[in-house]
Design an enzyme around this catalytic site. Structure first.
Site, PDB file in Angstrom:
ATOM      1  CB  SER A  54      -0.939   0.001   1.209  1.00 38.57           C
ATOM      2  OG  SER A  54      -0.227  -0.211   2.407  1.00 38.57           O
ATOM      3  CG  HIS A  60      -3.830  -0.737  -2.015  1.00 37.18           C
ATOM      4  ND1 HIS A  60      -4.359   0.528  -2.032  1.00 37.18           N
ATOM      5  CD2 HIS A  60      -3.467  -0.975  -0.738  1.00 37.18           C
ATOM      6  CE1 HIS A  60      -4.301   1.044  -0.822  1.00 37.18           C
ATOM      7  NE2 HIS A  60      -3.762   0.157  -0.010  1.00 37.18           N
ATOM      8  CE  LYS A  76      -7.621   0.900   0.927  1.00 30.69           C
ATOM      9  NZ  LYS A  76      -6.724   0.048   1.701  1.00 30.69           N
TER      10      LYS A  76
HETATM   11  C1  LIG Z   1      -6.788  -0.059   3.188  1.00 25.40           C
HETATM   12  C2  LIG Z   1      -6.233  -1.372   3.555  1.00 25.40           C
HETATM   13  C3  LIG Z   1      -6.879  -2.185   4.466  1.00 25.40           C
HETATM   14  C4  LIG Z   1      -8.085  -1.724   5.222  1.00 25.40           C
HETATM   15  O1  LIG Z   1      -9.209  -1.819   4.439  1.00 25.40           O
HETATM   16  P1  LIG Z   1     -10.490  -0.941   4.877  1.00 25.40           P
HETATM   17  O2  LIG Z   1     -11.591  -1.548   4.114  1.00 25.40           O
HETATM   18  O3  LIG Z   1     -10.167   0.458   4.489  1.00 25.40           O
HETATM   19  O4  LIG Z   1     -10.616  -1.100   6.362  1.00 25.40           O
HETATM   20  C5  LIG Z   1      -6.376  -3.445   4.693  1.00 25.40           C
HETATM   21  N1  LIG Z   1      -5.261  -3.866   4.084  1.00 25.40           N
HETATM   22  C6  LIG Z   1      -4.593  -3.094   3.214  1.00 25.40           C
HETATM   23  C7  LIG Z   1      -3.368  -3.626   2.553  1.00 25.40           C
HETATM   24  C8  LIG Z   1      -5.044  -1.815   2.926  1.00 25.40           C
HETATM   25  O5  LIG Z   1      -4.376  -1.032   2.107  1.00 25.40           O
END
Ligand SMILES: *Cc1c(COP(=O)(O)O)cnc(C)c1O
Length: 395
Positions: free
Chosen positions: A188, A216, A246
């Protein structure tokens, strides 16, 4: 101690900690982002082009998602009113799970209220004290927390260092009954891909399970099926988690895998069992997003072309972009935390938003701008962003 006489006063103690964060350039504050329209967002200082969101496909403001959400709201009310295992299990949840399972070619999928909740609930359901976890050093905070909650012994291998992982497996696998290799699919903060083929091979050799958090990459890579599809290991990975917040433009998360895995998790993942079901309307919006991802290939191709364009334009203005060429996450290392925040603020004043990422999100000395690309960005927005960033970094 400067809080003499008030050691137990909550605000006095916390204010000291905050002052220390501030003096290290690490204090965070909230910025308000109002109405979003594609990659343009309204801020306190007027409209800005957003290069900091994870809305990779521009779906967060898509009218089709908004309509799907309204339809489901009218049909099912707002809240699910209970956990899924009580009376909160709405047809919208089941429709979305079936659609996700089909899209990802899995037997079954299970929803969670967020990616954070998924990782914090699933990992401790799979391994416990006496078991062993092998985790990449740059794993997301929610994976780290899930690993810690499990009480399994955690061995951290240097980022993507397959040889180091192999040697850790050789030394520690035999100590434990169950072993789990845990990694981000697309990292990320660095925008690079896990070496999934190698991880899967090692897992087979050492009798370990694999857990990929593809937050991602779902909706983005591998025709939307994520980094495991891109690496052609989708059916070799035991547990894959994705978020709906996302690329899918909504909120919530899911895990997919075998029917047995899902049946086990809905009995054992505490963040599933003991938490109110996601809004039915949220599931409806996410299902609409999934249908768009499945049918609108040009949208994903636009995202890829935009990421390529940004990398090329940054190089042209003398800025070195990191990360995989396919990644919509493009980090530019500044180093110092305070300097990174200053560059971010200068850019915001010029009408472009980027993430200024500091410790503890990334290791000290590697503070960075985290530029994210969306299919909603125009050619012109990307070219002018690169020009502005070049000017700011030279100044
Ligand atoms: C954003 C993210 C999460 C968290 O996901 P949410 O749905 O925003 O709680 C978990 N793992 C990774 C690698 C992320 O980038």
């Amino acid at each position: 101690m400067s809080v003499s006489g008030s050691f137990s006063n909550l605000d006095a103690v916390l204010a000291e900690d905050l002052a220390e964060l501030r003096s290290n350039g690490l204090e965070r504050t909230l910025r308000t982002a109002g109405r979003r329209n594609g990659a343009v967002v309204e801020t306190q200082h007027g409209r800005a082009v957003d290069f900091s969101s994870n809305d990779y496909l521009g779906l967060a403001s898509d009218p089709r998602l908004i309509d799907a959400m309204f339809r489901a709201l009218r049909e099912h009310a707002v809240g699910a009113a209970a956990a899924r295992l009580i009376t909160g299990n709405n047809p919208e949840h089941e429709l979305l799970e079936a659609a996700l399972a089909r899209f990802f070619g899995a037997e079954r999928a299970l929803l969670f209220s967020s990616g954070y909740a998924a990782n914090a609930g699933i990992i401790p359901a799979l391994v416990r004290r006496g078991d062993v976890i092998f985790a990449d050093a740059l794993n997301h905070a929610s994976l780290i927390d899930g690993c810690r909650l499990s009480r399994a012994t955690i061995h951290v291998y240097p980022h993507s260092d397959v040889a180091a992982l192999e040697s850790l497996l050789g030394r520690h696998r035999a100590d434990a009954r169950r072993a789990l290799i845990v990694t981000d699919g697309l990292f990320s903060m660095d925008g690079d891909l896990a070496r999934l083929g190698d991880l899967v091979d090692l897992a087979k050799r050492f009798d370990a399970w694999t857990y990929v958090d593809d937050a991602h990459a779902v909706g983005v890579l591998g025709a939307g099926r994520g980094s495991t599809a891109l690496a052609a290991v989708q059916s070799d990975v035991d547990v894959t988690v994705g978020t709906l917040g996302k690329a899918f433009g909504a909120a919530g998360a899911f895990v997919y895998g075998s029917s047995t895995l899902v049946q086990y998790l809905l009995n054992n993942a505490r963040s599933f069992v003991f938490s109110t079901a996601m809004l039915p309307s949220q599931a409806a919006a996410a299902r609409e997003a999934l249908a768009i991802v499945e049918t609108d290939r040009p949208r994903i191709e636009r995202l890829e072309a935009n990421a390529r364009l940004m990398r090329r334009m940054l190089s042209e203005v003398g800025v070195r972009p990191l990360g995989d060429p396919l990644s919509p996450i493009i980090p530019v290392i500044i180093g110092d935390a305070a300097a990174t925040v200053r560059v971010g603020s200068t850019l915001a004043a010029l009408g472009v938003l980027v993430g200024a990422v500091r410790p503890p999100t990334v290791p000290a000395g590697t503070s960075r701008l985290r530029i994210t690309i969306s299919a909603a960005h125009t050619h012109e927005q990307i070219v002018s962003f690169a020009d502005v960033l070049g000017d700011v970094l030279r100044a």
